[in-house]
Design a protein around this motif. Structure first.
Motif, PDB file in Angstrom:
ATOM      1  N   SER A  54       1.203  -1.074  -0.057  1.00  0.00           N
ATOM      2  CA  SER A  54      -0.419   0.303   0.236  1.00  0.00           C
ATOM      3  C   SER A  54       0.726   1.544   0.445  1.00  0.00           C
ATOM      4  O   SER A  54       0.297   2.578  -0.420  1.00  0.00           O
ATOM      5  N   TRP A 114     -12.521   2.051  -8.176  1.00  0.00           N
ATOM      6  CA  TRP A 114     -11.305   3.402  -7.617  1.00  0.00           C
ATOM      7  C   TRP A 114     -12.318   4.951  -8.645  1.00  0.00           C
ATOM      8  O   TRP A 114     -13.206   4.865  -9.637  1.00  0.00           O
ATOM      9  N   PRO A 127      -2.151   3.199 -11.949  1.00  0.00           N
ATOM     10  CA  PRO A 127      -2.106   2.270 -10.118  1.00  0.00           C
ATOM     11  C   PRO A 127      -3.308   1.200 -10.811  1.00  0.00           C
ATOM     12  O   PRO A 127      -3.425   0.160 -10.041  1.00  0.00           O
ATOM     13  N   PRO A 170      -6.040   6.809  -5.683  1.00  0.00           N
ATOM     14  CA  PRO A 170      -4.707   6.841  -5.078  1.00  0.00           C
ATOM     15  C   PRO A 170      -5.090   8.471  -5.122  1.00  0.00           C
ATOM     16  O   PRO A 170      -5.460   9.114  -5.508  1.00  0.00           O
ATOM     17  N   PHE A 221       2.474   7.974  -7.400  1.00  0.00           N
ATOM     18  CA  PHE A 221       1.079   8.165  -6.074  1.00  0.00           C
ATOM     19  C   PHE A 221       1.359   6.919  -5.192  1.00  0.00           C
ATOM     20  O   PHE A 221       1.866   5.909  -5.255  1.00  0.00           O
ATOM     21  N   LEU A 279      -1.084   4.157  -2.028  1.00  0.00           N
ATOM     22  CA  LEU A 279      -2.715   4.490  -1.995  1.00  0.00           C
ATOM     23  C   LEU A 279      -2.873   3.965  -0.304  1.00  0.00           C
ATOM     24  O   LEU A 279      -1.818   3.830   0.311  1.00  0.00           O
ATOM     25  N   THR A 305      -8.148   0.089   0.677  1.00  0.00           N
ATOM     26  CA  THR A 305      -7.859  -1.485  -0.051  1.00  0.00           C
ATOM     27  C   THR A 305      -6.978  -2.268  -0.223  1.00  0.00           C
ATOM     28  O   THR A 305      -6.845  -2.398   0.851  1.00  0.00           O
TER      29      THR A 305
END
Length: 285
Positions: free
Chosen positions: A5, A174, A230, A263, A276, A278, A283
């Protein structure tokens, strides 16, 4: 194969420019357009393969490899759409959407994969899924759909077909970062390529297509050989963790497909590399 992550993702320069301008000017985020995208899967050597397309440079996210998909069209929620498989109300429970909105998302997924890959997730109501749909008559129908001279519900009705919603399995959701001028709230689905059908390089929105093992596509993206954002990379990593095609629906059934993942772009002020990140809270990676 997993992506941590906190793993950073390379950021195209044009996205960095968008972000810096947006934050410098105190921009207002655009409202995301609801969209759907489909990971078409098929058996392959040493496992299974996924179908990816490269968006033409002139498009939003041009030059990036992605899965067939696009925005929901108003016609996708038409009540006269012939339907087979779980009802829109059941889809609404899974996606945490009203029934008509859930129908629109599922219909958009099926419509887009036909428009962009020539694969039709439909068949006789309560019957078998169609086989080969690569003939000239089907191509004419596809072109009419792309040009919006006809809608998906009308196309199916003329052919006495129903959308087989059971061929689609929801995977994730997303939302494009707030700084992007074009934002999408995209529902990701997986689908097995129907027997007798084949993908066709028919989309004017793509300049290259390929079938590739998910792990191989991800490795090429990490090596900088191909460009991906991503959502595509993470989804490839998640699917690559499935032992085989039969495992994919079982894994999907346990996933949170309604909570959106967005993201976050880190812009270091010390000259560091933008990347980026997360949020591990929303997630599964």
């Amino acid at each position: 194969m997993t992506l941590g992550s906190n793993e950073g993702f390379a950021v195209p320069e044009r996205l960095v420019e968008h972000a810096r301008r947006f934050y410098a000017e105190g921009g207002t985020p655009a409202t995301p357009r609801v969209a759907a995208t489909v990971l078409l899967l098929r058996p392959g050597t040493g496992g299974f393969e996924v179908y990816v397309i490269r968006r033409v440079a002139e498009m939003a996210f041009g030059g990036m490899y992605a899965f067939p998909g696009g925005g929901v069209d108003p016609s996708d929620s038409r009540p006269d759409l012939d339907w087979s498989g779980p009802a829109p109300e059941r889809w609404g429970e899974r996606l945490r959407l009203p029934a008509d909105a859930a129908q629109a998302v599922v219909c958009a997924a099926a419509r887009e994969v036909f428009e962009e890959a020539g694969v039709l997730l439909a068949g006789r109501p309560g019957g078998d899924v169609l086989g080969d749909v690569s003939g000239d008559d089907w191509e004419s129908a596809r072109q009419a759909l792309v040009s919006r001279r006809t809608g998906f519900a009308e196309l199916l009705r003329r052919q006495r077909l129903a959308l087989h919603s059971d061929l689609l399995v929801p995977w994730s959701r997303w939302i494009t970062p707030e700084f992007e001028p074009r934002r999408y709230d995209t529902y990701f689905f997986v689908a097995l390529l129907p027997d007798g059908q084949r993908t066709r390089d028919v989309s004017g929105e793509a300049d290259h297509t390929m079938w590739v093992r998910p792990a191989d596509a991800l490795a090429r993206a990490r090596a900088g050989e191909i460009a991906m954002l991503p959502p595509t990379m993470v989804t490839l990593a998640e699917v690559a963790d499935c032992a085989d095609l039969a495992t994919v629906p079982a894994v999907a059934a346990g996933r949170d497909v309604a909570t959106p993942i967005t993201p976050r772009l880190e812009l270091p002020g010390d000259g560091g590399r933008p990347r980026f990140l997360l949020d591990p809270r929303n997630t599964s990676i």
